[in-house]
Design an enzyme around this catalytic site. Structure first.
Site, PDB file in Angstrom:
ATOM      1  CG  LEU A  52     -26.621  20.281  -9.018  1.00 57.30           C
ATOM      2  CD1 LEU A  52     -25.281  20.041  -8.337  1.00 57.30           C
ATOM      3  CD2 LEU A  52     -27.664  19.315  -8.494  1.00 57.30           C
ATOM      4  CG  ASP A  53     -31.987  24.262  -6.384  1.00 56.58           C
ATOM      5  OD1 ASP A  53     -32.406  24.323  -7.554  1.00 56.58           O
ATOM      6  OD2 ASP A  53     -32.633  23.757  -5.444  1.00 56.58           O
ATOM      7  NE  ARG A  54     -27.554  32.204  -5.938  1.00 53.60           N
ATOM      8  CZ  ARG A  54     -26.950  33.287  -6.441  1.00 53.60           C
ATOM      9  NH1 ARG A  54     -25.714  33.579  -6.086  1.00 53.60           N
ATOM     10  NH2 ARG A  54     -27.582  34.073  -7.269  1.00 53.60           N
ATOM     11  CB  THR A  56     -28.083  21.951  -4.500  1.00 51.70           C
ATOM     12  OG1 THR A  56     -29.395  22.237  -3.994  1.00 51.70           O
ATOM     13  CG2 THR A  56     -27.848  20.447  -4.438  1.00 51.70           C
TER      14      THR A  56
END
Length: 216
Positions: A52-54, A56
Site C-alpha cells: 500500500l502507498d505510504r 494509504t
C-alpha cells in the site's frame, strides 16, 4: 510507533491494518517502515505479499515465510484475493456506478488497469465562496498498478481529497484550511481471500482521519 493491529492470523499469513503515513518498505530517508517495525513487534520476520502507498491506510497481507509470500503474491495476481477501498474525493463521477479502464504508465510502459467503483454518498460544501462536492466512493481493483486508484480518479476529474501528487493542489489547500483534511482520504477497507477452501472477508471502518470537520 504505535502497535500495528493484527486482524487475522494462520500458519501462512497475517492480515494487518496499516496506519496512514507508514511506508511499507524501508529505504533512504524512510524511518520506521512496516517491514522493520512489524517484525520487531511480533518477534519474528515477515515477508511482503503486496503493498500500500505510504499515505494509504488499511488492510494488508504479510506472509510468515518467503515460500508463503510467493504463493500469496501469485494468488493475488490470479485474482483469488479481492481488494476493496473507500475514498473521499473532491468532485463528482460521471456515473454513480461504473468501471474505469484507462491504462496507467509504469516505468515508462503503458499497462492496462481496471477499477470498478460505486458512489456511496455526495455532499456539497461551501469554501471561500466556492462549492466543492465531496464524494464517498467504494472501489474494487481488478488490476493492481502503482497508484492506480489515485490516477484513475484524478483522470475522472474526481481526485482523492488530500492527494497532492495526482489530485488538485488548490482544492486540497482549501479543504485543509476549511475542513482540516491533512491526509490522503483513501483506505483499503475490505479484503476477501481463500482460507481452507472458503472465501473469508475482513472489513474495517474508515480510519479516524476520514472524520474531518463535518460542517466545512
Amino acid at each position: 510507533m504505535k502497535q500495528i493491529d493484527i486482524l487475522f492470523e494462520n500458519d501462512q499469513i497475517l492480515v494487518i491494518n496499516k496506519p496512514c503515513g507508514i511506508a511499507v518498505q524501508g529505504g533512504e530517508g524512510i524511518a520506521h517502515p512496516l517491514d522493520k517495525e512489524l517484525p520487531a513487534q511480533l518477534g519474528y520476520p515477515v515477508y511482503l505479499v503486496h503493498r500500500l502507498d505510504r499515505d494509504t491506510a488499511g488492510l494488508m497481507i504479510v506472509a510468515k515465510s518467503p515460500l508463503y509470500a510467493a504463493q500469496w503474491t501469485k494468488m493475488i495476481g490470479g485474482k483469488l484475493v479481492r481488494k476493496e477501498y473507500t475514498a473521499i474525493c473532491a468532485g463528482t463521477m460521471p456515473a454513480k456506478k461504473g468501471t474505469i479502464k484507462t491504462a496507467v504508465i509504469q516505468h515508462g510502459t503503458e499497462k492496462p488497469a481496471v477499477t470498478h467503483y460505486e458512489v456511496l454518498e455526495e455532499k456539497n460544501v461551501s469554501i471561500e465562496e466556492k462549492t466543492v462536492t465531496l464524494s464517498k466512493i467504494h472501489l474494487r481493483l481488478e488490476t493492481g498498478r502503482m497508484h492506480q486508484i489515485r490516477i484513475h480518479l484524478a483522470k475522472q476529474n474526481c481526485p482523492i481529497a488530500g492527494d497532492d501528487k495526482h489530485g488538485n493542489f488548490k482544492i486540497n489547500k482549501l479543504l485543509r484550511k476549511a475542513c482540516g483534511i491533512k491526509q490522503l482520504l483513501l483506505a483499503a477497507t475490505s479484503l476477501t481471500f481463500p482460507v481452507d477452501g472458503r472465501d473469508k472477508t475482513i472489513s474495517i471502518p474508515c480510519p479516524e482521519h476520514f472524520q474531518f470537520q463535518a460542517d466545512c
